[in-house]
Enzyme design. Sequence first.
Site, PDB file in Angstrom:
ATOM      1  N   HIS A 296     -92.046  22.652 -39.294  1.00 52.12           N
ATOM      2  CA  HIS A 296     -91.039  21.651 -39.640  1.00 52.12           C
ATOM      3  C   HIS A 296     -91.642  20.588 -40.552  1.00 52.12           C
ATOM      4  CE1 HIS A 296     -89.180  22.815 -35.559  1.00 52.12           C
ATOM      5  NE2 HIS A 296     -88.374  23.304 -36.497  1.00 52.12           N
TER       6      HIS A 296
ATOM      7  N   LYS B 232     -77.641  24.180 -26.715  1.00 52.73           N
ATOM      8  CA  LYS B 232     -78.949  24.827 -26.762  1.00 52.73           C
ATOM      9  C   LYS B 232     -79.798  24.523 -25.525  1.00 52.73           C
ATOM     10  CE  LYS B 232     -79.894  25.723 -31.582  1.00 52.73           C
ATOM     11  NZ  LYS B 232     -80.898  25.598 -32.645  1.00 52.73           N
TER      12      LYS B 232
ATOM     13  N   ARG C  82     -87.168  31.237 -42.155  1.00 56.35           N
ATOM     14  CA  ARG C  82     -88.410  31.934 -41.840  1.00 56.35           C
ATOM     15  C   ARG C  82     -88.319  33.432 -42.056  1.00 56.35           C
ATOM     16  NH1 ARG C  82     -88.894  31.726 -36.428  1.00 56.35           N
ATOM     17  NH2 ARG C  82     -86.724  31.161 -36.365  1.00 56.35           N
TER      18      ARG C  82
ATOM     19  N   SER D 143     -89.873  26.785 -32.700  1.00 52.50           N
ATOM     20  CA  SER D 143     -89.968  25.918 -31.519  1.00 52.50           C
ATOM     21  C   SER D 143     -89.903  26.726 -30.237  1.00 52.50           C
ATOM     22  CB  SER D 143     -88.843  24.878 -31.528  1.00 52.50           C
ATOM     23  OG  SER D 143     -89.004  23.978 -32.589  1.00 52.50           O
TER      24      SER D 143
END
Length: 169
Positions: free
Chosen positions: A18, A42, A94, A132
């Site tokens: 990040h 989430k 990504r 993450s």
Amino acid sequence: MIKRAIYPGTFDPVTLGHLDIVRRGLELFPELIIGIAENPKKKPLFTIEERKEMFEKSLEEVGLAGKVEVKTFNTLLVEFAKKEGAVAILRGIRIISDMDHEFTMASLNRKLYPEIETVFLMPSDEYAYLSSSAVREIAFYGGDVSPFVTKFVERKLKEKMEQVRRGAL
């Protein structure tokens, strides 16, 4: 007009990947706001206040403090972007599977707020695999997360995982 961008995410927790996107985003936009989304769907490990603190401390560790603002929001991203006067949403991609979701979101955001552009950045090679969720899993099992996060985030992850193991969360 100053070109301001929003780099949104849940950042649960912020990773070196990040921070790489932040560093590179600053080369494209004179003003960059980190938008930390509440996003209770989430079920984040860290509270929104903890995630904001981790991002701010991480920016200090990597020499980016004062170059970006870190804010939280609990609205639609485009509403936050309008409020902040942003012309762009900065997103990191990504892997190919990220593109499906990101393309859909960019299209929806443009429909809701035609003035906004979404700018995609590929991560630097050393962070292409980093997420993450992977960092949380490594931390949960007691693995070494130091190659993936700042020292402050590493410390916060250890503390949080101790709470999880004790059943305090």
